[in-house]
Design a protein around this motif. Structure first.
Motif, PDB file in Angstrom:
ATOM      1  N   MET A 107     -29.705  41.746  43.709  1.00  0.00           N
ATOM      2  CA  MET A 107     -28.816  41.631  42.557  1.00  0.00           C
ATOM      3  C   MET A 107     -28.180  42.976  42.238  1.00  0.00           C
ATOM      4  N   LYS A 108     -26.900  43.003  42.283  1.00  0.00           N
ATOM      5  CA  LYS A 108     -26.209  44.252  41.957  1.00  0.00           C
ATOM      6  C   LYS A 108     -26.202  44.468  40.449  1.00  0.00           C
ATOM      7  N   LYS A 109     -25.946  45.666  40.083  1.00  0.00           N
ATOM      8  CA  LYS A 109     -25.870  45.988  38.659  1.00  0.00           C
ATOM      9  C   LYS A 109     -24.673  45.302  38.017  1.00  0.00           C
ATOM     10  N   LEU A 110     -24.925  44.719  36.857  1.00  0.00           N
ATOM     11  CA  LEU A 110     -23.863  43.960  36.201  1.00  0.00           C
ATOM     12  C   LEU A 110     -22.696  44.838  35.751  1.00  0.00           C
ATOM     13  N   GLU A 111     -22.985  46.121  35.557  1.00  0.00           N
ATOM     14  CA  GLU A 111     -21.885  47.029  35.162  1.00  0.00           C
ATOM     15  C   GLU A 111     -20.761  47.023  36.201  1.00  0.00           C
ATOM     16  N   LEU A 112     -21.177  46.896  37.434  1.00  0.00           N
ATOM     17  CA  LEU A 112     -20.197  46.851  38.521  1.00  0.00           C
ATOM     18  C   LEU A 112     -19.237  45.676  38.330  1.00  0.00           C
ATOM     19  N   LEU A 113     -19.815  44.539  37.983  1.00  0.00           N
ATOM     20  CA  LEU A 113     -18.988  43.362  37.750  1.00  0.00           C
ATOM     21  C   LEU A 113     -18.060  43.587  36.551  1.00  0.00           C
ATOM     22  N   GLU A 114     -18.616  44.173  35.501  1.00  0.00           N
ATOM     23  CA  GLU A 114     -17.810  44.430  34.302  1.00  0.00           C
ATOM     24  C   GLU A 114     -16.631  45.356  34.629  1.00  0.00           C
ATOM     25  N   LYS A 115     -16.897  46.319  35.498  1.00  0.00           N
ATOM     26  CA  LYS A 115     -15.822  47.221  35.905  1.00  0.00           C
ATOM     27  C   LYS A 115     -14.709  46.438  36.614  1.00  0.00           C
ATOM     28  N   LYS A 116     -15.131  45.543  37.503  1.00  0.00           N
ATOM     29  CA  LYS A 116     -14.137  44.751  38.228  1.00  0.00           C
ATOM     30  C   LYS A 116     -13.333  43.852  37.296  1.00  0.00           C
ATOM     31  N   LEU A 117     -14.019  43.339  36.288  1.00  0.00           N
ATOM     32  CA  LEU A 117     -13.341  42.469  35.321  1.00  0.00           C
ATOM     33  C   LEU A 117     -12.505  43.273  34.333  1.00  0.00           C
ATOM     34  N   LYS A 118     -12.708  44.562  34.315  1.00  0.00           N
ATOM     35  CA  LYS A 118     -12.114  45.438  33.292  1.00  0.00           C
ATOM     36  C   LYS A 118     -12.481  44.933  31.907  1.00  0.00           C
ATOM     37  N   TYR A 119     -13.715  44.533  31.765  1.00  0.00           N
ATOM     38  CA  TYR A 119     -14.183  44.019  30.474  1.00  0.00           C
ATOM     39  C   TYR A 119     -15.662  44.333  30.314  1.00  0.00           C
ATOM     40  N   LYS A 120     -16.017  44.900  29.160  1.00  0.00           N
ATOM     41  CA  LYS A 120     -17.416  45.213  28.872  1.00  0.00           C
ATOM     42  C   LYS A 120     -17.934  44.182  27.881  1.00  0.00           C
ATOM     43  N   PHE A 121     -18.945  43.436  28.298  1.00  0.00           N
ATOM     44  CA  PHE A 121     -19.500  42.420  27.398  1.00  0.00           C
ATOM     45  C   PHE A 121     -20.200  43.076  26.210  1.00  0.00           C
ATOM     46  N   LYS A 122     -19.888  42.576  25.014  1.00  0.00           N
ATOM     47  CA  LYS A 122     -20.579  43.072  23.811  1.00  0.00           C
ATOM     48  C   LYS A 122     -22.022  42.594  23.855  1.00  0.00           C
TER      49      LYS A 122
ATOM     50  N   GLN B  76     -24.793  41.403  26.279  1.00  0.00           N
ATOM     51  CA  GLN B  76     -25.180  41.348  27.690  1.00  0.00           C
ATOM     52  C   GLN B  76     -25.877  40.025  28.029  1.00  0.00           C
ATOM     53  N   ASN B  77     -26.551  39.445  27.026  1.00  0.00           N
ATOM     54  CA  ASN B  77     -27.202  38.153  27.284  1.00  0.00           C
ATOM     55  C   ASN B  77     -26.186  37.067  27.612  1.00  0.00           C
ATOM     56  N   LEU B  78     -25.039  37.172  26.977  1.00  0.00           N
ATOM     57  CA  LEU B  78     -23.990  36.177  27.229  1.00  0.00           C
ATOM     58  C   LEU B  78     -23.495  36.306  28.672  1.00  0.00           C
ATOM     59  N   LEU B  79     -23.381  37.536  29.138  1.00  0.00           N
ATOM     60  CA  LEU B  79     -22.971  37.760  30.527  1.00  0.00           C
ATOM     61  C   LEU B  79     -24.004  37.170  31.490  1.00  0.00           C
ATOM     62  N   ILE B  80     -25.273  37.431  31.198  1.00  0.00           N
ATOM     63  CA  ILE B  80     -26.347  36.891  32.049  1.00  0.00           C
ATOM     64  C   ILE B  80     -26.316  35.363  32.041  1.00  0.00           C
TER      65      ILE B  80
ATOM     66  N   ALA C 169     -17.331  30.084  33.898  1.00  0.00           N
ATOM     67  CA  ALA C 169     -18.299  30.424  32.848  1.00  0.00           C
ATOM     68  C   ALA C 169     -18.053  31.833  32.305  1.00  0.00           C
ATOM     69  N   LEU C 170     -17.693  32.751  33.189  1.00  0.00           N
ATOM     70  CA  LEU C 170     -17.398  34.124  32.753  1.00  0.00           C
ATOM     71  C   LEU C 170     -16.217  34.139  31.787  1.00  0.00           C
ATOM     72  N   ILE C 171     -15.172  33.415  32.153  1.00  0.00           N
ATOM     73  CA  ILE C 171     -13.982  33.364  31.293  1.00  0.00           C
ATOM     74  C   ILE C 171     -14.320  32.665  29.979  1.00  0.00           C
ATOM     75  N   GLY C 172     -15.136  31.627  30.061  1.00  0.00           N
ATOM     76  CA  GLY C 172     -15.587  30.948  28.840  1.00  0.00           C
ATOM     77  C   GLY C 172     -16.360  31.910  27.945  1.00  0.00           C
ATOM     78  N   ALA C 173     -17.191  32.746  28.547  1.00  0.00           N
ATOM     79  CA  ALA C 173     -18.003  33.697  27.777  1.00  0.00           C
ATOM     80  C   ALA C 173     -17.121  34.739  27.096  1.00  0.00           C
ATOM     81  N   VAL C 174     -16.102  35.210  27.797  1.00  0.00           N
ATOM     82  CA  VAL C 174     -15.186  36.191  27.193  1.00  0.00           C
ATOM     83  C   VAL C 174     -14.447  35.548  26.011  1.00  0.00           C
ATOM     84  N   HIS C 175     -13.988  34.318  26.219  1.00  0.00           N
ATOM     85  CA  HIS C 175     -13.303  33.596  25.133  1.00  0.00           C
ATOM     86  C   HIS C 175     -14.222  33.490  23.919  1.00  0.00           C
TER      87      HIS C 175
END
Lengths: 224, 224
Positions: free
Chosen positions: B1-16, B18-22, B117-123
């Motif tokens: 499992m890669k670090k989730l920060e990497l994914l956030e960087k790719k999305l250009k979005y930092k989840f407020k 982190q549980n929602l991202l998981i 689901a990711l887009i739903g979580a950001v919304h």
């Protein structure tokens, strides 16, 4: 044709661009270079999201499949036409004389399309949050009982309607047993059709177990 | 499992949260009390509206039926899986060992669901406008050629792919006539399959007329 301000008052929304409002109310039969079909396309997606989000928050424990079913019960021509009627929307729609003579002002499809187009138009000029506010206000005014209990209650009612019309039968509910400690009492209920057990469910109250048994029966009957 | 920060960087979005991202990254096989299915339900509606609105603005003259078709070409498992792959999303998804051994990390359905689901979580945590921004950035990065010309070009390409695979034939285009005054020249084109005319269209350029004839042929073949 009534004054459009009247409609705006009912919507509790004043259009910045009156042409956009007229656009949303123009049926294709009116033979203008524009009609409300594209706005309806947009509004349809807005309403899907508004209702989806509403149900997501309201039913925190329901699976995604149940949310889809609940949404389908709200997002459809029949319920949108009902909301449109509550706004007297038919009297505001621009349509051809022949469409009008054909009962266009009270046609569910026409009413539902115009309602979707209106919501699409609000989304377009004022964004999703404003469109959501108006849509939720209209939906909740016309469907004040969208809550878990009521939607669950629908299972028993719905089943009874179906069995009565298709089999001339009313479902019977029999409590098979109550068990568990007092603070965690459980009830097992059998649902009978024509005297034979058709489905069974267990829950914390008899009422809830009956509803769940009715839901299972509806699924068996492939109407859910 | 890669670090989730990497994914956030790719999305250009930092989840407020982190549980929602998981939550959004948790496949149901992972056997947690939660999974990403409900968020996927929400994200699916968000993406429908985002893409619908995008096409509404981009194709100002297209009918609602064409917008629906264009949307269906973009909002589907295949294209969402492609976007998910560009984010390396499979490596971030929480899933059971058996799902993983079963190729879960590269399954289109699993990838597409997690993206929704990711887009739903950001919304959910930041609202529609933010979700829209991220979704459009991802879509346009992966589908840089969503413009009228390209989508129209698709008709000829699509038709050729189909006729070659099903009939071993390549469509031929014949200019039947050019007419009208110089500043309003029109071209009539016939599309031929196996030497016989299959469809015909007229437009301001040969190219456009060919595309329209291809579109008509696709409709006749019932693939549009």
């Amino acid at each position: 044709m009534k004054k459009l301000e009247l409609l705006e008052k009912k919507l509790k929304y004043k259009f910045k661009n009156q042409n956009l409002l007229i656009h949303a109310l123009t049926h294709k039969s009116f033979k203008k270079p524009y009609s409300n079909e594209r706005l309806e396309f947009l509004g349809d997606a807005v309403l899907d999201l508004v209702v989806g989000e509403f149900l997501f928050h309201k039913f925190k424990n329901d699976a995604e499949g149940d949310l889809s079913k609940l949404r389908a019960a709200l997002v459809n021509e029949k319920s949108f036409a009902k909301i449109a009627l509550s706004l007297d929307l038919g009297t505001f729609i621009f349509m051809s004389a022949s469409e009008e003579n054909n009962g266009g002002r009270s046609k569910p499809s026409l009413l539902s399309d115009a309602l979707e187009a209106l919501i699409g138009a609000v989304h377009l000029e004022s964004g999703f949050e404003t469109a959501k506010e108006i849509a939720l206000f209209l939906i909740q005014k016309n469907y004040p009982n969208i809550d878990a209990k009521n939607l669950i209650k629908d299972y028993k009612t719905k089943l009874q309607e179906i069995t009565q019309s298709k089999m001339g039968q009313t479902p019977e509910y029999e409590t098979l047993r109550a068990f568990g400690p007092d603070h965690q009492k459980q009830f097992e209920i059998a649902l009978k059709l024509e005297g034979k057990e058709y489905s069974r469910a267990t829950a914390k109250s008899k009422k809830e177990a009956q509803q769940m048994a009715a839901k299972i029966a509806l699924e068996k009957l492939e109407v859910l």
